[in-house]
Design a protein around this motif. Structure first.
Motif, short mmCIF file in Angstrom:
data_model
loop_
_atom_site.label_atom_id
_atom_site.label_comp_id
_atom_site.label_asym_id
_atom_site.label_seq_id
_atom_site.Cartn_x
_atom_site.Cartn_y
_atom_site.Cartn_z
N PRO A 110 57.06 12.38 12.95
CA PRO A 110 56.60 11.52 14.04
C PRO A 110 55.13 11.16 13.83
CG PRO A 110 56.76 13.78 14.80
CD PRO A 110 57.24 13.76 13.39
N ILE A 111 54.70 10.08 14.44
CA ILE A 111 53.27 9.79 14.44
C ILE A 111 52.60 10.88 15.23
CG2 ILE A 111 51.51 8.26 15.41
CD1 ILE A 111 52.91 5.96 14.52
N THR A 112 51.49 11.39 14.72
CA THR A 112 50.82 12.48 15.41
C THR A 112 49.37 12.13 15.70
OG1 THR A 112 52.19 13.92 14.06
CG2 THR A 112 50.54 15.00 15.39
N ALA A 142 52.89 13.98 19.57
CA ALA A 142 53.77 13.43 18.54
C ALA A 142 54.65 12.37 19.19
CB ALA A 142 54.63 14.53 17.94
N LEU A 143 54.78 11.23 18.52
CA LEU A 143 55.66 10.21 19.10
C LEU A 143 56.57 9.61 18.06
CD1 LEU A 143 54.34 6.77 19.48
CD2 LEU A 143 52.56 8.45 19.40
N SER A 144 57.77 9.31 18.52
CA SER A 144 58.78 8.77 17.62
C SER A 144 59.66 7.80 18.37
CB SER A 144 59.62 9.92 17.07
OG SER A 144 60.81 9.41 16.51
N SER A 200 61.68 1.45 15.63
CA SER A 200 60.62 0.55 15.23
C SER A 200 59.33 1.31 14.91
CB SER A 200 60.33 -0.48 16.33
OG SER A 200 59.20 -1.24 15.96
N PRO A 201 59.12 1.66 13.62
CA PRO A 201 57.88 2.32 13.22
C PRO A 201 56.65 1.48 13.61
CG PRO A 201 59.46 2.39 11.42
CD PRO A 201 60.05 1.51 12.49
N THR A 202 56.80 0.17 13.60
CA THR A 202 55.68 -0.71 13.94
C THR A 202 55.31 -0.58 15.42
OG1 THR A 202 56.43 -2.23 12.23
CG2 THR A 202 54.88 -3.11 13.82
N TYR A 203 56.32 -0.51 16.27
CA TYR A 203 56.09 -0.32 17.71
C TYR A 203 55.44 1.05 17.95
CZ TYR A 203 57.21 -0.28 22.73
OH TYR A 203 57.13 -0.25 24.09
#
Ligand SMILES: C[C@@]1(CC(=O)O)c2cc3[nH]c(cc4nc(cc5[nH]c(cc(n2)[C@H]1CCC(=O)O)[C@@](C)(CC(=O)O)[C@@H]5CCC(=O)O)C(CC(=O)O)=C4CCC(=O)O)c(CCC(=O)O)c3CC(=O)O
Ligand SMILES: NC(=O)C1=CN([C@@H]2O[C@H](COP(=O)(O)OP(=O)(O)OC[C@H]3O[C@@H](n4cnc5c(N)ncnc54)[C@H](O)[C@@H]3O)[C@@H](O)[C@H]2O)C=CC1
Length: 206
Positions: A114-116, A125-127, A132-135
Motif C-alpha cells: 500500500p502507499i505509506t 497505509a492506503l490502498s 486505481s494506483p493513480t487515485y
C-alpha cells in the motif's frame, strides 16, 4: 479481491527479487527500511536508483536472467520482471510458507504494497486494492495535507507517558483515564507537558 491490511515484521527475513527495473526500485527501499536481513536481486540490469544500495552492499545483485528452472527458498519472493510467463511458473514452484508478490498480477499476489505515509512512529497505509494506483497517489497528497508537523513529537511524548503510566499506575481504569487525558489538546499543546503529566500521574497515585 479480499485482503487484510497487516504490519509485517521483516527483521531476520530474506527476500529474492526477480527483475530490477522501476517497480523493484520502488519496493526494495521499503524492504530495507523495514530492516530486512537480506535482499538478493536477480536481473541482467540494475535500475539507476538501486546502484547506491548495491555499492553499499545493502543488496546482493546476481547479474543475469532467471529461467523457470531456478528455485528460491527466501521468505519473500518479489517477481518484478516483464516476463509474465516466468512469474506464473515460479509461482507454481513456490516453497511452502513463502510470500509471493507479482508486480503484474495483483490477484495472484499474497501481498500488496500500500502507499505509506510515515511521520515518526505514525504509519498511514492506503490502498484501492488495485482499482486505481493513480487515485491512491492523489489521495496520499490530500491525507498528507491533514497531517500536522506536531504528530512526530506528540507520539514520542505519548510513548514516554504510556510507559510511565504503566509503571506507576496499576489500576486499569486510572491508567486508561490518564492515557486518554494525555492525548487531549490541553496536555499536548501545553508548553511544559512533561511536568504537567508527571503531576497528573502523582495526583492519581497519592
Ligand atoms: C496492486 C498494486 C501492486 C501492489 O500489490 O503493490 C499495483 C499494480 C499495478 N500498477 C500498475 C500501474 C501503475 N502503477 C502506478 C503507481 C503506483 N502503483 C502503486 C501501487 C500498486 N500498483 C498496487 C495497488 C495500490 C492501490 O490500488 O492502492 C503505488 C500507488 C504505490 C507503489 O507501488 O509504491 C504507485 C504510486 C507511485 C508513486 O507514489 O510515485 C502508476 C502511476 C504512476 O507511476 O504514476 C501506474 C500507471 C497508471 C495505471 O495503470 O493506473 C499496473 C499496470 C501495469 C501495466 O499496465 O503493465 C499494475 C498491475 C495490475 O493492475 O495488474
Ligand atoms: N505493481 C505496479 O505498481 C506496477 C507493475 N507494473 C508491471 O510490473 C512489471 C515490471 O515493470 P517495470 O519495473 O516498470 O519494468 P522495467 O522494464 O523497468 O523492469 C523490468 C526488469 O526486469 C528485468 N528482467 C527481464 N527479464 C528478466 C528475467 N528473465 N530474469 C530477471 N530479470 C529480468 C529487466 O532487466 C528489468 O530490470 C511489468 O510487467 C509491468 O506490467 C508496471 C507498473 C506498475
Amino acid at each position: 479481491m479480499k485482503r487484510l491490511p497487516i504490519m509485517l515484521k521483516l527483521e531476520g527475513k530474506t527476500a529474492a527479487v526477480v527483475g530490477a527495473g522501476k517497480v523493484a526500485a520502488r519496493h526494495i527501499p521499503k524492504l530495507l527500511s523495514a530492516g530486512i536481513k537480506e535482499v538478493m536481486v536477480y536481473s541482467p540490469s540494475l535500475d539507476q536508483s538501486l546502484a547506491g544500495y548495491h555499492d553499499h552492499s545493502q543488496i546482493i545483485w546476481i547479474k543475469g536472467e532467471i529461467s523457470e528452472r531456478h528455485s528460491f527458498d527466501t521468505d519473500l519472493l518479489l517477481l518484478t520482471s516483464t516476463n509474465h510467463e516466468l512469474h506464473q511458473r515460479l509461482l507454481e514452484q513456490r516453497k511452502p510458507g513463502q510470500l509471493i508478490y507479482l508486480a503484474d498480477d495483483p490477484v495472484a499476489s499474497d501481498i500488496h504494497f500500500p502507499i505509506t505515509i510515515t511521520r515518526g512512529e505514525l504509519s498511514v497505509a492506503l490502498s484501492t486494492n488495485g482499482s486505481s494506483p493513480t487515485y491512491a497517489k492523489q489521495l496520499k497528497e490530500k491525507i498528507e495535507e491533514c497531517l500536522t508537523d506536531e504528530i512526530e513529537g506528540d507520539l514520542i511524548f505519548l510513548d514516554k507517558v504510556r510507559r510511565q503510566v504503566q509503571e506507576a499506575v496499576s489500576e486499569p481504569s486510572q491508567r486508561k483515564q490518564l492515557l486518554r487525558q494525555a492525548t487531549s489538546e490541553k496536555v499536548l499543546r501545553n508548553k511544559d507537558r512533561d511536568t504537567l503529566m508527571k503531576q497528573m500521574i502523582d495526583d492519581v497515585i497519592h
